[in-house]
Design a protein around this motif. Structure first.
Motif, PDB file in Angstrom:
ATOM      1  N   GLY A  65      -9.980  -0.885  -3.668  1.00  0.00           N
ATOM      2  CA  GLY A  65     -10.307   0.424  -3.126  1.00  0.00           C
ATOM      3  C   GLY A  65      -9.921   1.561  -4.049  1.00  0.00           C
ATOM      4  N   VAL A  66     -10.237   2.776  -3.581  1.00  0.00           N
ATOM      5  CA  VAL A  66     -10.041   3.986  -4.380  1.00  0.00           C
ATOM      6  C   VAL A  66      -8.594   4.142  -4.835  1.00  0.00           C
ATOM      7  CG1 VAL A  66     -10.082   6.506  -4.288  1.00  0.00           C
ATOM      8  CG2 VAL A  66     -11.963   5.207  -3.294  1.00  0.00           C
ATOM      9  N   TYR A  67      -7.642   3.969  -3.921  1.00  0.00           N
ATOM     10  CA  TYR A  67      -6.245   4.253  -4.256  1.00  0.00           C
ATOM     11  C   TYR A  67      -5.630   3.160  -5.125  1.00  0.00           C
ATOM     12  CZ  TYR A  67      -6.864   7.948  -0.873  1.00  0.00           C
ATOM     13  OH  TYR A  67      -7.330   9.057  -0.219  1.00  0.00           O
ATOM     14  N   ASP A  68      -6.121   1.945  -5.005  1.00  0.00           N
ATOM     15  CA  ASP A  68      -5.685   0.894  -5.922  1.00  0.00           C
ATOM     16  C   ASP A  68      -6.122   1.240  -7.337  1.00  0.00           C
ATOM     17  OD1 ASP A  68      -4.646  -1.654  -6.768  1.00  0.00           O
ATOM     18  OD2 ASP A  68      -6.686  -2.463  -6.712  1.00  0.00           O
ATOM     19  N   ALA A  69      -7.354   1.730  -7.487  1.00  0.00           N
ATOM     20  CA  ALA A  69      -7.856   2.134  -8.801  1.00  0.00           C
ATOM     21  C   ALA A  69      -7.055   3.311  -9.349  1.00  0.00           C
ATOM     22  CB  ALA A  69      -9.338   2.496  -8.697  1.00  0.00           C
ATOM     23  N   MET A  70      -6.738   4.274  -8.490  1.00  0.00           N
ATOM     24  CA  MET A  70      -5.958   5.435  -8.936  1.00  0.00           C
ATOM     25  C   MET A  70      -4.558   4.997  -9.375  1.00  0.00           C
ATOM     26  SD  MET A  70      -7.320   8.126  -6.041  1.00  0.00           S
ATOM     27  CE  MET A  70      -6.436   9.585  -6.578  1.00  0.00           C
ATOM     28  N   ASN A  71      -3.980   4.062  -8.660  1.00  0.00           N
ATOM     29  CA  ASN A  71      -2.658   3.549  -9.049  1.00  0.00           C
ATOM     30  C   ASN A  71      -2.702   2.854 -10.400  1.00  0.00           C
ATOM     31  OD1 ASN A  71      -1.383   4.501  -6.750  1.00  0.00           O
ATOM     32  ND2 ASN A  71      -1.598   2.584  -5.620  1.00  0.00           N
ATOM     33  N   LYS A  72      -3.792   2.151 -10.674  1.00  0.00           N
ATOM     34  CA  LYS A  72      -3.939   1.521 -11.991  1.00  0.00           C
ATOM     35  C   LYS A  72      -3.942   2.592 -13.084  1.00  0.00           C
ATOM     36  CE  LYS A  72      -6.577  -2.583 -10.542  1.00  0.00           C
ATOM     37  NZ  LYS A  72      -7.870  -3.313 -10.669  1.00  0.00           N
ATOM     38  N   GLY A  73      -4.615   3.687 -12.821  1.00  0.00           N
ATOM     39  CA  GLY A  73      -4.647   4.780 -13.792  1.00  0.00           C
ATOM     40  C   GLY A  73      -3.281   5.387 -14.010  1.00  0.00           C
ATOM     41  N   ILE A  74      -2.515   5.534 -12.934  1.00  0.00           N
ATOM     42  CA  ILE A  74      -1.154   6.081 -13.045  1.00  0.00           C
ATOM     43  C   ILE A  74      -0.297   5.206 -13.961  1.00  0.00           C
ATOM     44  CG2 ILE A  74       0.973   6.545 -11.763  1.00  0.00           C
ATOM     45  CD1 ILE A  74      -0.841   7.229  -9.339  1.00  0.00           C
ATOM     46  N   LEU A  75      -0.415   3.904 -13.803  1.00  0.00           N
ATOM     47  CA  LEU A  75       0.391   2.975 -14.602  1.00  0.00           C
ATOM     48  C   LEU A  75       0.052   3.065 -16.094  1.00  0.00           C
ATOM     49  CD1 LEU A  75       0.341  -0.179 -12.282  1.00  0.00           C
ATOM     50  CD2 LEU A  75       2.302   1.315 -12.748  1.00  0.00           C
ATOM     51  N   LYS A  76      -1.165   3.412 -16.422  1.00  0.00           N
ATOM     52  CA  LYS A  76      -1.581   3.497 -17.820  1.00  0.00           C
ATOM     53  C   LYS A  76      -1.362   4.886 -18.427  1.00  0.00           C
ATOM     54  CE  LYS A  76      -2.947  -0.738 -18.184  1.00  0.00           C
ATOM     55  NZ  LYS A  76      -2.207  -1.683 -19.085  1.00  0.00           N
ATOM     56  N   ALA A  77      -1.070   5.867 -17.596  1.00  0.00           N
ATOM     57  CA  ALA A  77      -0.952   7.248 -18.070  1.00  0.00           C
ATOM     58  C   ALA A  77       0.309   7.446 -18.904  1.00  0.00           C
ATOM     59  CB  ALA A  77      -0.948   8.202 -16.880  1.00  0.00           C
ATOM     60  N   THR A  78       0.175   8.221 -19.979  1.00  0.00           N
ATOM     61  CA  THR A  78       1.322   8.569 -20.823  1.00  0.00           C
ATOM     62  C   THR A  78       1.594  10.071 -20.811  1.00  0.00           C
ATOM     63  OG1 THR A  78      -0.052   8.818 -22.804  1.00  0.00           O
ATOM     64  CG2 THR A  78       0.824   6.615 -22.350  1.00  0.00           C
ATOM     65  N   GLY A  79       0.789  10.828 -20.075  1.00  0.00           N
ATOM     66  CA  GLY A  79       0.946  12.275 -20.030  1.00  0.00           C
ATOM     67  C   GLY A  79       2.077  12.717 -19.126  1.00  0.00           C
ATOM     68  N   LEU A 154       6.745  12.125 -10.390  1.00  0.00           N
ATOM     69  CA  LEU A 154       6.746  12.108  -8.925  1.00  0.00           C
ATOM     70  C   LEU A 154       6.399  10.728  -8.389  1.00  0.00           C
ATOM     71  CD1 LEU A 154       5.123  15.430  -7.627  1.00  0.00           C
ATOM     72  CD2 LEU A 154       7.522  14.870  -7.948  1.00  0.00           C
ATOM     73  N   PHE A 155       5.463  10.060  -9.060  1.00  0.00           N
ATOM     74  CA  PHE A 155       5.063   8.724  -8.617  1.00  0.00           C
ATOM     75  C   PHE A 155       6.159   7.698  -8.884  1.00  0.00           C
ATOM     76  CE2 PHE A 155       1.047  10.972  -9.365  1.00  0.00           C
ATOM     77  CZ  PHE A 155       0.415  10.760  -8.144  1.00  0.00           C
ATOM     78  N   ASP A 156       6.953   7.933  -9.919  1.00  0.00           N
ATOM     79  CA  ASP A 156       8.088   7.042 -10.193  1.00  0.00           C
ATOM     80  C   ASP A 156       9.172   7.193  -9.130  1.00  0.00           C
ATOM     81  OD1 ASP A 156       6.816   6.251 -12.561  1.00  0.00           O
ATOM     82  OD2 ASP A 156       7.741   7.889 -13.697  1.00  0.00           O
ATOM     83  N   VAL A 157       9.363   8.414  -8.665  1.00  0.00           N
ATOM     84  CA  VAL A 157      10.427   8.700  -7.705  1.00  0.00           C
ATOM     85  C   VAL A 157      10.014   8.382  -6.277  1.00  0.00           C
ATOM     86  CG1 VAL A 157      11.902  10.510  -6.727  1.00  0.00           C
ATOM     87  CG2 VAL A 157      11.437  10.474  -9.196  1.00  0.00           C
ATOM     88  N   TYR A 158       8.797   8.788  -5.894  1.00  0.00           N
ATOM     89  CA  TYR A 158       8.385   8.703  -4.488  1.00  0.00           C
ATOM     90  C   TYR A 158       7.344   7.622  -4.211  1.00  0.00           C
ATOM     91  CZ  TYR A 158      10.759  13.184  -4.443  1.00  0.00           C
ATOM     92  OH  TYR A 158      11.703  14.182  -4.589  1.00  0.00           O
ATOM     93  N   GLY A 159       6.954   6.888  -5.245  1.00  0.00           N
ATOM     94  CA  GLY A 159       6.016   5.790  -5.047  1.00  0.00           C
ATOM     95  C   GLY A 159       4.571   6.196  -5.286  1.00  0.00           C
ATOM     96  N   HIS A 160       3.739   5.179  -5.467  1.00  0.00           N
ATOM     97  CA  HIS A 160       2.323   5.394  -5.729  1.00  0.00           C
ATOM     98  C   HIS A 160       1.558   5.579  -4.422  1.00  0.00           C
ATOM     99  CE1 HIS A 160       2.461   3.452 -10.017  1.00  0.00           C
ATOM    100  NE2 HIS A 160       3.333   4.425  -9.852  1.00  0.00           N
ATOM    101  N   TYR A 161       0.244   5.687  -4.523  1.00  0.00           N
ATOM    102  CA  TYR A 161      -0.583   5.875  -3.334  1.00  0.00           C
ATOM    103  C   TYR A 161      -0.601   4.598  -2.490  1.00  0.00           C
ATOM    104  CZ  TYR A 161      -2.289  10.120  -5.551  1.00  0.00           C
ATOM    105  OH  TYR A 161      -2.369  11.359  -6.135  1.00  0.00           O
ATOM    106  N   ARG A 162      -0.527   4.783  -1.198  1.00  0.00           N
ATOM    107  CA  ARG A 162      -0.594   3.656  -0.270  1.00  0.00           C
ATOM    108  C   ARG A 162      -1.992   3.052  -0.289  1.00  0.00           C
ATOM    109  NH1 ARG A 162       1.908   5.389   5.499  1.00  0.00           N
ATOM    110  NH2 ARG A 162       0.785   3.456   6.007  1.00  0.00           N
ATOM    111  N   THR A 163      -2.083   1.750  -0.516  1.00  0.00           N
ATOM    112  CA  THR A 163      -3.390   1.105  -0.569  1.00  0.00           C
ATOM    113  C   THR A 163      -3.838   0.592   0.801  1.00  0.00           C
ATOM    114  OG1 THR A 163      -2.308  -0.964  -1.243  1.00  0.00           O
ATOM    115  CG2 THR A 163      -3.154   0.460  -2.990  1.00  0.00           C
ATOM    116  N   ASP A 164      -2.945   0.666   1.802  1.00  0.00           N
ATOM    117  CA  ASP A 164      -3.375   0.302   3.156  1.00  0.00           C
ATOM    118  C   ASP A 164      -4.173   1.428   3.803  1.00  0.00           C
ATOM    119  OD1 ASP A 164      -0.862   1.740   3.165  1.00  0.00           O
ATOM    120  OD2 ASP A 164      -0.756   1.378   5.331  1.00  0.00           O
ATOM    121  N   LEU A 165      -4.121   2.616   3.214  1.00  0.00           N
ATOM    122  CA  LEU A 165      -4.911   3.741   3.688  1.00  0.00           C
ATOM    123  C   LEU A 165      -6.152   3.873   2.807  1.00  0.00           C
ATOM    124  CD1 LEU A 165      -2.007   6.336   4.151  1.00  0.00           C
ATOM    125  CD2 LEU A 165      -3.083   4.941   5.942  1.00  0.00           C
TER     126      LEU A 165
END
Length: 280
Positions: A65-79, A154-165
Motif C-alpha cells: 500500500g501507499v504508506y508501505d511505499a512511503m516508508n521504503k522511501g524514508i529508509l532510503k532518504a539521506t536528506g 521525526l520518523f526515527d523518534v516517533y516511528g514511520h507511517y502505520r501500514t494498517d491504515l
C-alpha cells in the motif's frame, strides 16, 4: 539543508513523468529524488529506467500500500528534510526549493506552505493552511504532504507511517507529533506544490473507510472518540457541502475560529431562510 523528495507510483506513467520533469526543472541542486514504484504493469518501469540517472534511488516491486511505499522511501532518504511528492503532483514553480531553503536552515521539525489544488470537478484554487495547528484543525483536515517538509529524524523518534491504515496514516502522524508531542513547526508564505485531485485521499468512495480509520486512531491513542464524533463528522460534511455551493475556498476559513463563528451564523441564517421558504 538537503531535501529528499520521495515519489511513490503505481500504474500512473503519465503522472510519473509529469512529476519527474517538475523536479528536474528545479534551479536548486541540494536535493535528491527517490522513486518507489509498487510493481507497475504499465510503462512506469521503462520510464524510470530512462530517467534513472536523475534518481538517488529507485525501485519497482510489490508493496503493501501507499504508506508501505512511503516508508521504503524514508529508509532510503539521506536528506535532512523529506518532501512527499507523489506521482502526478508537481512543484509549484521551478525555484520553489530555492525559496524554501532559508527556512530549513533551522531546528524546526516541520515547515509547511500552501498547496495549489487542481480540481477534478471544481475550480482550482490555493489551499491556504493556518499558521497555528491544533486539534481543532486536525478535526477537520490535515496538512498536505506535497506542501510539507518533515525533518527525517521525526520518523526515527516517533516511528514511520502505520501500514494498517490505508488512508489516514499521514493524518495520524501529524496529529501525534504536533498535538501530542508538540514538535516545532512554522508556516511559510509560499505555495509549494500542485496537487491533482482524484486520488484515494480525495475520493468520495473512501469516505466511510476514512471515518473508521480516524475512529481507530482516536480510540487507540487519544481516548477521544465517543458517539458524538459520528454526529460531528456528519455535521462537518453537511457544512462542507454548503460551503462548496457558495465557493470551494470558503471551507478553508473554518480553521480560523473568528471567521468560523461568522460563517456559522451565516449558515444558520441561510438554513432559517430555507425553512421559511419551505413552509410557505
Amino acid at each position: 539543508m538537503r531535501i529528499s523528495i520521495i515519489t511513490i507510483n503505481y500504474n500512473d506513467v503519465q503522472g510519473l513523468e509529469r512529476t519527474i520533469k517538475s523536479v528536474q526543472e528545479q534551479t536548486a541542486t541540494n536535493y535528491e529524488h527517490i522513486l518507489i514504484d509498487g510493481g507497475s504493469t504499465d510503462a512506469s518501469k521503462e520510464l524510470m529506467e530512462s530517467y534513472k540517472n536523475n534518481f538517488s534511488f529507485y525501485s519497482s516491486e510489490p508493496d503493501h500500500g501507499v504508506y508501505d511505499a512511503m516508508n521504503k522511501g524514508i529508509l532510503k532518504a539521506t536528506g535532512d528534510y523529506l518532501l512527499f511528492l507523489n506521482s502526478g503532483d508537481t512543484l509549484y514553480s521551478n525555484d520553489v526549493l530555492s525559496k524554501v531553503q532559508p527556512y530549513l536552515n533551522t531546528s524546526l521539525a516541520i515547515v509547511y506552505g500552501d498547496l495549489y489544488i487542481i480540481g477534478e470537478d471544481r475550480p482550482s484554487f490555493i489551499h491556504r493552511y493556518p499558521s497555528e495547528l491544533d486539534f481543532n484543525f486536525f478535526k477537520n483536515t490535515s496538512l498536505g504532504h506535497p506542501a510539507t517538509f518533515i525533518k527525517k529524524e521525526l520518523f526515527d523518534v516517533y516511528g514511520h507511517y502505520r501500514t494498517d491504515l490505508k488512508i489516514v496514516s499521514d493524518w495520524a502522524f501529524f496529529l501525534n507529533v504536533i498535538c501530542a508531542e508538540h514538535v516545532s513547526y512554522q508556516k511559510i508564505d509560499l505555495t509549494i506544490s500542485n496537487f491533482y485531485e482524484g486520488g484515494i485521499s480525495t475520493s468520495a468512495d473512501f469516505t466511510e473507510l476514512r471515518k473508521q480509520e480516524i475512529k481507530t486512531v482516536l480510540l487507540d491513542h487519544y481516548d477521544l472518540y465517543d458517539s458524538n464524533y459520528d454526529a460531528l463528522i456528519k455535521e462537518n460534511n453537511s457544512k462542507a457541502a454548503i460551503y462548496d455551493l457558495v465557493h470551494p475556498q470558503i471551507g478553508l476559513i473554518t480553521t480560523n475560529k473568528t471567521l468560523l463563528k461568522i460563517l456559522n451564523k451565516f449558515i444558520s441564517l441561510l438554513s432559517f431562510i430555507l425553512r421559511k421558504k419551505r413552509s410557505l
